[in-house]
Motif scaffolding. Structure first.
Motif, mmCIF file in Angstrom:
data_model
loop_
_atom_site.group_PDB
_atom_site.id
_atom_site.type_symbol
_atom_site.label_atom_id
_atom_site.label_comp_id
_atom_site.label_asym_id
_atom_site.label_seq_id
_atom_site.Cartn_x
_atom_site.Cartn_y
_atom_site.Cartn_z
ATOM 1 N N ALA A 131 0.830 -1.205 0.000
ATOM 2 C CA ALA A 131 0.000 0.000 0.000
ATOM 3 C C ALA A 131 0.866 1.258 0.000
ATOM 4 N N SER A 132 1.949 1.239 0.775
ATOM 5 C CA SER A 132 2.814 2.420 0.836
ATOM 6 C C SER A 132 3.500 2.668 -0.504
ATOM 7 N N ALA A 133 3.670 1.602 -1.286
ATOM 8 C CA ALA A 133 4.272 1.721 -2.620
ATOM 9 C C ALA A 133 3.217 1.916 -3.710
ATOM 10 N N LYS A 134 1.963 2.071 -3.297
ATOM 11 C CA LYS A 134 0.835 2.204 -4.223
ATOM 12 C C LYS A 134 0.744 1.001 -5.168
ATOM 13 N N LEU A 135 0.902 -0.184 -4.575
ATOM 14 C CA LEU A 135 0.864 -1.438 -5.326
ATOM 15 C C LEU A 135 -0.157 -2.420 -4.761
#
Length: 251
Positions: A131-135
């Motif tokens: 989520a933090s990597a927008k994945l």
């Protein structure tokens, strides 16, 4: 010996005993060819250090020696007075220009490196990293099917899984479009805000301006100049640095 100095009010040196990083007389020779010669440098924690210079200057090789992946032919690298040791290397992570990912899903690539956590917690933490990597939307997708930018963000997320004190990055956004580059820079800046020392190699001068607190300029296997980023970009002192910023070849 050149030393990075504080002009822009960056974070203070990190606690934990890795800094200062002191490099003295570093030399690397391969088959009679000297690739790095007489390199000396002192870096403190908490600063974002960007290493720039022409192709063949020794930038990537320097990162690999600092991270303990390549043994120098001569000279010393000391972390707070200590030579590289397993406990020091364990507190570092490195991201390469070309991601090397497992032939598994994006989620499983992260689960794999979270073996220091109890098994029941690994997937939850892996999902947080995605989520933090927008994945988050590609968690079950095989990593090899992700786009280049997605693969690199996954690679950075994997490097950050153990909350390293030092993050080395070697051209992490090379060949990526501006949108993908922006997302990667967001991750780099977020990791710095979380306490990681950043050491980044890039040819992208816009990226160097956006990220750097300090610039290390290399030419022909040596450090030609080290200075705060604002000083370097407004008034570089070394002739080679002036030529490089003007778009001329540096020999």
């Amino acid at each position: 010996m050149l030393k990075a100095t504080d002009e822009s009010g960056g974070k203070p040196p990190m606690s934990g005993g890795l800094f200062p990083l002191v490099v003295e007389g570093l030399r690397f020779e391969d088959r009679g060819r000297v690739l790095v010669d007489g390199l000396s440098l002192t870096l403190d924690g908490g600063r974002r250090t960007v290493v720039i210079g022409p192709n063949g200057a020794g930038k990537s090789l320097l990162l690999r020696m600092l991270h303990g992946l390549v043994t120098p032919s001569a000279g010393s690298i000391r972390w707070a007075g200590r030579e590289m040791a397993p406990d020091i290397q364990a507190r570092q992570a490195m991201v390469f220009q070309r991601p090397t990912l497992l032939r598994r899903s994006a989620l499983d690539n992260l689960v794999f490196v979270l073996d220091h956590l109890p098994k029941a917690e690994r997937k939850e933490r892996a999902r947080e990293l995605l989520a933090s990597a927008k994945l988050a939307h590609v968690g079950e997708t095989p990593a090899r099917l992700l786009s280049g930018g997605e693969q690199q963000r996954l690679s950075i997320a994997r490097a950050l899984a153990r909350s390293p004190d030092v993050l080395f990055l070697d051209e992490p956004s090379a060949s990526l479009d501006p949108a993908a580059t922006h997302l990667i820079e967001e991750m780099i800046l977020a990791s710095h805000a979380d306490g990681a020392k950043i050491v980044l190699v890039t040819h992208d001068m816009g990226q160097a301006r956006r990220i750097a607190d300090d610039i290390v300029f290399m030419s022909q296997g040596r450090i030609a100049e080290t200075s705060p980023a604002r000083t370097f970009f407004s008034n570089p002192h070394a002739r080679e640095a002036q030529a490089y910023l003007a778009g001329h070849l540096v020999f």
